[in-house]
Motif scaffolding. Structure first.
Motif, mmCIF file in Angstrom:
data_model
loop_
_atom_site.group_PDB
_atom_site.id
_atom_site.type_symbol
_atom_site.label_atom_id
_atom_site.label_comp_id
_atom_site.label_asym_id
_atom_site.label_seq_id
_atom_site.Cartn_x
_atom_site.Cartn_y
_atom_site.Cartn_z
ATOM 1 N N VAL A 169 2.905 11.497 -1.283
ATOM 2 C CA VAL A 169 2.359 11.990 -0.012
ATOM 3 C C VAL A 169 1.524 13.252 -0.264
ATOM 4 O O VAL A 169 0.397 13.387 0.220
ATOM 5 N N GLU A 170 2.078 14.160 -1.057
ATOM 6 C CA GLU A 170 1.384 15.412 -1.363
ATOM 7 C C GLU A 170 0.012 15.128 -1.998
ATOM 8 O O GLU A 170 -0.986 15.742 -1.640
ATOM 9 N N GLU A 171 -0.013 14.173 -2.929
ATOM 10 C CA GLU A 171 -1.274 13.863 -3.608
ATOM 11 C C GLU A 171 -2.309 13.333 -2.611
ATOM 12 O O GLU A 171 -3.477 13.707 -2.667
ATOM 13 N N GLY A 172 -1.841 12.475 -1.704
ATOM 14 C CA GLY A 172 -2.751 11.946 -0.684
ATOM 15 C C GLY A 172 -3.330 13.055 0.175
ATOM 16 O O GLY A 172 -4.541 13.107 0.432
ATOM 17 N N ILE A 173 -2.445 13.965 0.576
ATOM 18 C CA ILE A 173 -2.903 15.061 1.443
ATOM 19 C C ILE A 173 -3.882 15.972 0.697
ATOM 20 O O ILE A 173 -4.900 16.401 1.248
ATOM 21 N N ARG A 174 -3.581 16.242 -0.575
ATOM 22 C CA ARG A 174 -4.497 17.101 -1.349
ATOM 23 C C ARG A 174 -5.867 16.451 -1.492
ATOM 24 O O ARG A 174 -6.892 17.136 -1.467
ATOM 25 N N LEU A 175 -5.888 15.125 -1.657
ATOM 26 C CA LEU A 175 -7.187 14.435 -1.758
ATOM 27 C C LEU A 175 -7.951 14.560 -0.451
ATOM 28 O O LEU A 175 -9.173 14.668 -0.436
ATOM 29 N N LYS A 176 -7.221 14.559 0.664
ATOM 30 C CA LYS A 176 -7.889 14.724 1.951
ATOM 31 C C LYS A 176 -8.407 16.152 2.093
ATOM 32 O O LYS A 176 -9.546 16.376 2.508
ATOM 33 N N GLU A 177 -7.572 17.104 1.718
ATOM 34 C CA GLU A 177 -7.987 18.511 1.811
ATOM 35 C C GLU A 177 -9.194 18.785 0.916
ATOM 36 O O GLU A 177 -10.019 19.650 1.222
ATOM 37 N N ALA A 178 -9.275 18.050 -0.196
ATOM 38 C CA ALA A 178 -10.401 18.239 -1.115
ATOM 39 C C ALA A 178 -11.653 17.501 -0.635
ATOM 40 O O ALA A 178 -12.683 17.519 -1.304
ATOM 41 N N GLY A 179 -11.537 16.806 0.502
ATOM 42 C CA GLY A 179 -12.698 16.101 1.046
ATOM 43 C C GLY A 179 -12.959 14.762 0.364
ATOM 44 O O GLY A 179 -13.991 14.136 0.581
ATOM 45 N N ILE A 180 -12.023 14.320 -0.473
ATOM 46 C CA ILE A 180 -12.218 13.039 -1.166
ATOM 47 C C ILE A 180 -11.665 11.892 -0.317
ATOM 48 O O ILE A 180 -12.298 10.859 -0.161
ATOM 49 N N ALA A 181 -10.489 12.092 0.253
ATOM 50 C CA ALA A 181 -9.908 11.075 1.139
ATOM 51 C C ALA A 181 -10.280 11.400 2.578
ATOM 52 O O ALA A 181 -10.402 12.577 2.951
ATOM 53 N N THR A 182 -10.472 10.351 3.363
ATOM 54 C CA THR A 182 -10.779 10.573 4.776
ATOM 55 C C THR A 182 -9.565 10.295 5.652
ATOM 56 O O THR A 182 -9.433 10.840 6.740
ATOM 57 N N GLU A 183 -8.676 9.429 5.164
ATOM 58 C CA GLU A 183 -7.486 9.109 5.947
ATOM 59 C C GLU A 183 -6.317 8.839 5.016
ATOM 60 O O GLU A 183 -6.477 8.196 3.974
ATOM 61 N N VAL A 184 -5.138 9.326 5.409
ATOM 62 C CA VAL A 184 -3.928 9.067 4.628
ATOM 63 C C VAL A 184 -2.947 8.305 5.514
ATOM 64 O O VAL A 184 -2.560 8.788 6.587
ATOM 65 N N VAL A 185 -2.584 7.110 5.074
ATOM 66 C CA VAL A 185 -1.671 6.264 5.840
ATOM 67 C C VAL A 185 -0.369 6.132 5.072
ATOM 68 O O VAL A 185 -0.374 5.779 3.887
ATOM 69 N N ALA A 186 0.747 6.437 5.735
ATOM 70 C CA ALA A 186 2.061 6.336 5.083
ATOM 71 C C ALA A 186 2.742 5.039 5.503
ATOM 72 O O ALA A 186 2.723 4.676 6.673
ATOM 73 N N VAL A 187 3.347 4.343 4.537
ATOM 74 C CA VAL A 187 4.016 3.077 4.819
ATOM 75 C C VAL A 187 5.440 3.119 4.292
ATOM 76 O O VAL A 187 5.691 3.596 3.186
ATOM 77 N N SER A 188 6.371 2.606 5.093
ATOM 78 C CA SER A 188 7.729 2.449 4.605
ATOM 79 C C SER A 188 8.243 1.070 4.990
ATOM 80 O O SER A 188 7.926 0.556 6.067
ATOM 81 N N VAL A 189 9.028 0.485 4.108
ATOM 82 C CA VAL A 189 9.631 -0.816 4.371
ATOM 83 C C VAL A 189 11.127 -0.583 4.538
ATOM 84 O O VAL A 189 11.778 -0.082 3.628
ATOM 85 N N GLY A 190 11.653 -0.931 5.693
ATOM 86 C CA GLY A 190 13.080 -0.725 5.883
ATOM 87 C C GLY A 190 13.471 -0.777 7.338
ATOM 88 O O GLY A 190 12.626 -1.017 8.213
ATOM 89 N N PRO A 191 14.766 -0.540 7.618
ATOM 90 C CA PRO A 191 15.221 -0.527 9.003
ATOM 91 C C PRO A 191 14.683 0.695 9.753
ATOM 92 O O PRO A 191 14.079 1.581 9.165
ATOM 93 N N LYS A 192 14.959 0.731 11.063
ATOM 94 C CA LYS A 192 14.365 1.748 11.932
ATOM 95 C C LYS A 192 14.547 3.178 11.400
ATOM 96 O O LYS A 192 13.679 4.031 11.573
ATOM 97 N N ALA A 193 15.676 3.411 10.741
ATOM 98 C CA ALA A 193 15.974 4.766 10.258
ATOM 99 C C ALA A 193 14.871 5.326 9.372
ATOM 100 O O ALA A 193 14.678 6.550 9.310
ATOM 101 N N CYS A 194 14.113 4.460 8.710
ATOM 102 C CA CYS A 194 13.088 4.987 7.789
ATOM 103 C C CYS A 194 11.921 5.623 8.533
ATOM 104 O O CYS A 194 11.078 6.279 7.937
#
Ligand code: FAD
Ligand code: AMP
Lengths: 308, 249
Positions: free
Chosen positions: B43-68
């Motif tokens: 997650v941190e790496e994705g955010i840093r790429l966005k802050e550096a202007g390289i990434a435009t969007e960071v999408v987080a995905v989790s597979v699991g029950p509702k608790a995730c």
């Protein structure tokens, strides 16, 4: 049943991890072949042909396999998997990089880091940083396994396997090897060493690791480290022992200035004899050490080197 | 450039793990659960790429029950733009997770997917490699550095011998090693803001993935315990014990 073991090597030398993996394979069935995929790797092929119990060595010698790029290795192994019941590789960074993809392409699971073979489809493996051991049954037609090398003896080198050339060349063009920074050392490899002395945050800096080197010189030991020592930049990442570093099980493990976090213990608690040197008598490392010395490492490590 | 990061909910790395008496598994009742540490790095790496202007969007995905969703909200608080939960039972096998993620990759078409190298509960170290194989994307596993240069990426990998650098054709899959970055903590205002960020729920059926059982855990046992030994008074006693009692030097 017919088993294929993927050899671990650097194009010159067959790594001993392959020998442990063959032992695991032989515990499943006696029909074991070894794949040597590499570039200009004849010396590796010669060694692999000598592994006791191996009937055939498959050789894919081509520049595209020189750095074991996953993108090129996957189609090769998948092609050779036809008719096989088990595919095994050592749980090294190379084996871990390649085998899950092979499993996915074959639409089967991978069972990681097995430490025991109960039958052809039941295996034991540590989970939760070694705080539990799971017995896992596979329902897949082809079992893809990585092997924790410290849990199996090395196979002997007195065999004479036949050699078969595999000529298919797979070059995905998607990945290219650029460079490597391999740490050259006269010392034994951590995962194969009989004696290891490791330093942690207590070493305070990288220069102080020379204290451990003096002991290692006397004992023919390898030098390891905790994550904290690697993160702090004292030493390089290849020295990290633990849940997410290297798993070791030497005859003697000496932990110096290491507190004994579960993630570190996960990598060394199967050592035969453990020594802990730590100035904090409450440090958790003492709860698994055979011999504990409560002392300042800067006093006692030089003394230890002198008295060996 | 869109970046997909994966987040697994696991037992917190500080928790002392206890095996259930009936050997059916590990006791997860009233145990602190957290984001897998390697996913925090993803997650941190994705955010840093966005802050550096390289990434435009960071999408987080989790597979699991509702608790995730709790861990997805953490990812959003850290700076991910939106989240996707793929509903599934607890403890899905890596291959099934990878198949579900492959569908998400097909839908989202990210240029870069960052996963942890290993979940600290199963210690599998498989999902990223499986996802790469299923999607046909190039892989840079155990990454300690990721550099995006347009159509190519340079990934430095922590390997047994040291470090290895590969050039990969985008889009790519990367898995994180410990030295890739040092994850930040979420601030209180960002935790509040994260509650309003979009979180979409999908099912395996919707994605057209059929979940198959490839393996079964027959039993889970505690490891053989090591007993604490003795304290020695000084170096001389230590050397004596190692020579004459343990006979290892
Ligand atoms: C996902 C994840 C994965 C991890 N993987 C690993 C892994 O693979 N390997 C690993 O090791 N860790 C790993 N860790 C980190 C682990 O949790 C600990 O943080 C780490 O092992 C601590 O290292 P340490 O014992 O060197 O440092 P500390 O815990 O800081 O201990 C230093 C010790 O040195 C002693 N000391 C200080 N000065 C002296 C002196 N002069 N003389 C004698 N003793 C002294 C202190 O008393 C203390 O006990 C991981 C953590 C996470 C979250
Ligand atoms: N259920 C899951 N949901 C989201 N990501 C996952 C899941 N399982 C595994 N992953 C990702 O894959 C990485 C490696 O997991 P594993 O292969 O299970 O050791 C984790 O660090 C996650 O980033």
């Amino acid at each position: 049943m017919s088993i294929l073991v993927i050899a671990e090597h650097d194009n010159h030398t067959l790594k001993s991890a392959t020998l442990n993996t063959v032992t695991a394979a032989l515990a499943i069935n006696s029909d074991v072949s070894v794949l040597v995929a590499g570039s200009n790797c004849q010396s590796v092929v010669d060694s692999a042909a000598k592994i006791s119990g191996v009937t055939k060595v498959l050789v894919a010698d081509n520049a595209v396999y020189g750095h074991h790029l996953a993108e090129n290795m996957l189609p090769l192994i998948v092609e050779l998997a036809a008719g096989k019941s088990h595919l095994l590789a050592a749980a090294t960074t190379t084996g871990k990089n390649i085998m899950p993809g092979v499993a996915a392409l074959l639409n089967v699971a991978q069972i990681s880091e097995i430490v025991a073979v109960e039958s052809a489809d039941v295996f034991e493996r540590p989970i939760y940083a070694g705080n539990a051991v799971a017995k896992v049954q596979s329902f897949d037609e082809i079992k893809v396994l990585t092997v924790r090398t410290t849990a199996f003896e090395e196979a002997e080198l007195s065999g004479a396997a036949s050699i078969e050339i595999v000529s298919t060349v797979h070059n995905s063009g998607k990945s290219l090897f650029i460079s490597e920074a391999v740490v050259e050392s006269e010392r034994p490899e951590l995962t194969a060493a009989k004696v290891i002395i490791s330093g942690g945050r207590g070493m305070a800096n990288g220069e102080n690791f020379s204290l451990l080197e003096s002991v290692a010189d006397k004992l023919g030991a390898a030098v390891g480290a905790s994550r904290a020592a690697v993160d702090a930049g004292f030493v390089s990442n290849d020295m990290q022992v633990g849940q997410t570093g290297k798993i070791v099980a030497p005859d003697l493990y000496i932990a110096v200035g290491i507190s004994g976090a579960i993630q570190h213990l996960a990598g060394m608690k199967d050592s035969k004899v453990i020594v802990a040197i730590n100035k904090d008598e409450e440090a958790p490392i003492f709860s698994i050490a055979d011999y504990g010395l409560v002392a300042d490492l800067f006093d006692v490590v030089p003394e230890l080197a002198d008295s060996l | 450039m869109k970046v997909l990061v994966t987040v697994k909910r696991v037992i917190d790395y500080n928790v002392k793990v206890r095996v259930k008496a009936d050997k059916s598994g590990v006791d997860l009742n009233n145990v602190k659960m957290s984001m897998n540490p390697f996913c925090e790095i993803a997650v941190e790496e994705g955010i840093r790429l966005k802050e550096a202007g390289i990434a435009t969007e960071v999408v987080a995905v989790s597979v699991g029950p509702k608790a995730c969703q709790e861990q997805l909200r953490t990812a959003l608080a850290l700076g991910a733009d939106r989240a996707i939960q793929v509903e599934a039972e607890q403890g899905l096998e890596s291959l099934n997770v990878a198949k579900l993620l492959a569908k998400i990759v097909e839908i989202e078409a990210p240029s870069l997917v960052i996963l942890g190298k290993q979940a600290i509960d199963t210690d599998n170290n498989q999902t990223g490699q499986m996802l790469a194989a299923l999607t046909g994307m190039a892989q840079g596993t155990f990454a300690s550095n990721i550099e995006i240069n347009g159509e190519k990426a340079l990934v430095t990998r922590e390997v047994d011998g040291g470090l290895e650098t590969l050039e990969l054709a985008m889009p790519i899959i990367a898995t994180t090693d410990l030295r890739l970055n040092e994850p930040r903590y979420a601030s209180l205002p960002n935790i509040m803001k994260a509650k309003r960020k979009p979180l979409e729920v999908k099912t395996a059926d919707e994605l057209g993935v059929s979940i198959k059982e490839h393996t079964k855990i027959i039993s889970v046992a505690p490891p053989t315990e090591r007993k604490a030994g003795v304290k020695v008074a000084d170096v001389a006693e230590l050397v004596d014990k190692l020579r004459n009692e343990a006979k290892v030097i």
